[in-house]
Scaffold this active site. Structure first.
Site, PDB file in Angstrom:
ATOM      1  N   LYS A   1      16.412 -25.135  44.847  1.00  0.00           N
ATOM      2  CA  LYS A   1      16.631 -24.620  46.146  1.00  0.00           C
ATOM      3  C   LYS A   1      16.725 -25.687  47.279  1.00  0.00           C
ATOM      4  CE  LYS A   1      14.389 -20.373  47.278  1.00  0.00           C
ATOM      5  NZ  LYS A   1      13.134 -19.565  47.424  1.00  0.00           N
TER       6      LYS A   1
HETATM    7  C1  E4P Z   1      13.799 -16.247  48.757  1.00  0.00           C
HETATM    8  O1  E4P Z   1      14.158 -17.227  47.786  1.00  0.00           O
HETATM    9  C2  E4P Z   1      12.639 -16.499  49.658  1.00  0.00           C
HETATM   10  O2  E4P Z   1      11.672 -16.929  48.727  1.00  0.00           O
HETATM   11  C3  E4P Z   1      12.247 -15.263  50.074  1.00  0.00           C
HETATM   12  O3  E4P Z   1      12.830 -14.047  50.056  1.00  0.00           O
HETATM   13  C4  E4P Z   1      11.675 -15.500  51.640  1.00  0.00           C
HETATM   14  O4  E4P Z   1      11.238 -14.135  52.012  1.00  0.00           O
HETATM   15  P1  E4P Z   1      10.542 -13.678  53.411  1.00  0.00           P
HETATM   16  O5  E4P Z   1      11.214 -13.652  54.553  1.00  0.00           O
HETATM   17  O6  E4P Z   1       9.683 -12.713  53.107  1.00  0.00           O
HETATM   18  O7  E4P Z   1       9.379 -15.119  53.541  1.00  0.00           O
END
Ligand code: E4P
Length: 293
Positions: free
Chosen positions: A113
């Site tokens: 990522k």
């Molecule tokens: C995606 O890869 C993220 O980990 C995630 O969906 C973030 O979500 P949040 O807005 O609930 O922190």
């Protein structure tokens, strides 16, 4: 294995291997998992050590992260495990890449990522040339998704882009519009970027992601449990998404005509929620470190 699996691959959003086991058992399958610095800092073992007064060195923290994803890796299917590099506003592409290459060697099904920042896109561009699978995170706009498509052209494996729905909803914008707009824009592309609907908070988010044909969706355990309690329901073409939260209608994010053939650097990729997301991840990353206040 249920025979009514959606076409959209289902990923668990979290950082606890025990939770991955529970969800896999509950659903009968689990295609993949997304992790991030917030989830790693909330991992029960990490929390336990912090509660007993321990603070991690950066190397120890990396080791913890590696252990966590190595436990999750065999539990999930071909959507893999997404592992996030540390990035703040000063982190150069080369520094992200160095981390990405190391993390990619941790498990056979890793996706790295990188944030939708200029340096993150540069890291992604080099990564795909080197055969490193990537998931572009903290995506909040169609422009960012266009830049991801343009920067990663020629990738051997599918590239993921993760539009964060819930965080747009939180500020009154209709986050699902971004998923819909990206899918529409990518219809003129070559199909190498897959849309991973992320930051999902409600069952309707998940169901609309299916209806829009998102290739993947990631959701926290609680939401996947709710989906299971609805017998893994999948909406038909008649599904109508109501962008209303607490009685308030979310603002529309209109579609833009962008050309995927333009150079990635020509797109205006700045988004304040990407910046806010970076600040939050840095904060959570530091919260477990020795240097933390
Ligand atoms: C995606 O890869 C993220 O980990 C995630 O969906 C973030 O979500 P949040 O807005 O609930 O922190």
């Amino acid at each position: 294995m249920p025979n009514n699996r959606p076409n959209t691959k289902i990923l668990l959003d979290g950082g606890d291997p025990e939770e991955s086991k529970t969800i896999r058992k509950l659903l009968g399958f689990l295609d993949g998992q997304t992790t991030n610095p917030t989830y790693v800092s909330k991992n029960p073992e990490v929390q336990q050590r912090i509660a007993s007064g321990h603070r991690f060195s950066p190397d120890e923290q990396k080791d913890e992260y590696r252990k966590i994803v190595q436990q999750i890796s065999p539990l999930v299917g071909d959507a893999g495990v997404s592992i996030e590099v540390f990035a703040d506003f000063d982190t150069k592409a080369e520094q992200m890449l160095e981390q990405g290459e190391e993390m990619f060697s941790w498990i056979p099904n890793a996706y790295i990522k990188y944030p939708c920042l200029h340096e993150g896109l540069r890291a992604a561009q080099i990564s795909v040339e080197r055969g490193i699978r990537v998931n572009m995170t903290l995506c909040f706009s169609q422009e960012q998704a266009a830049a991801v498509h343009a920067a990663t052209k020629g990738a051997r494996d599918p590239v993921y882009v993760s539009p964060f729905v819930g965080r747009l909803d939180d500020r009154g914008d209709n986050g699902m519009d971004v998923v819909r707009n990206i899918k529409r824009m990518y219809a003129q592309g070559d199909g190498h970027v897959h849309v991973l609907a992320a930051s999902l908070r409600r069952l309707n988010h998940l169901l609309y992601a299916f209806a829009l044909g998102a290739e993947l969706a990631t959701a926290p355990a609680k939401l996947l449990q709710e989906w299971a309690s609805h017998d893994l329901v999948q909406p038909g073409p008649e599904f109508k998404y109501e962008p209303v939260v607490d009685g308030k209608r979310l603002g529309e994010i209109p579609y833009k005509n962008l050309k995927l053939t333009d150079s990635w650097e020509s797109f205006d990729i700045h988004h304040e929620l990407t910046d806010k997301g970076i600040r939050k991840f840095v904060e959570d990353y530091r919260s477990t470190l020795q240097t933390a206040a």
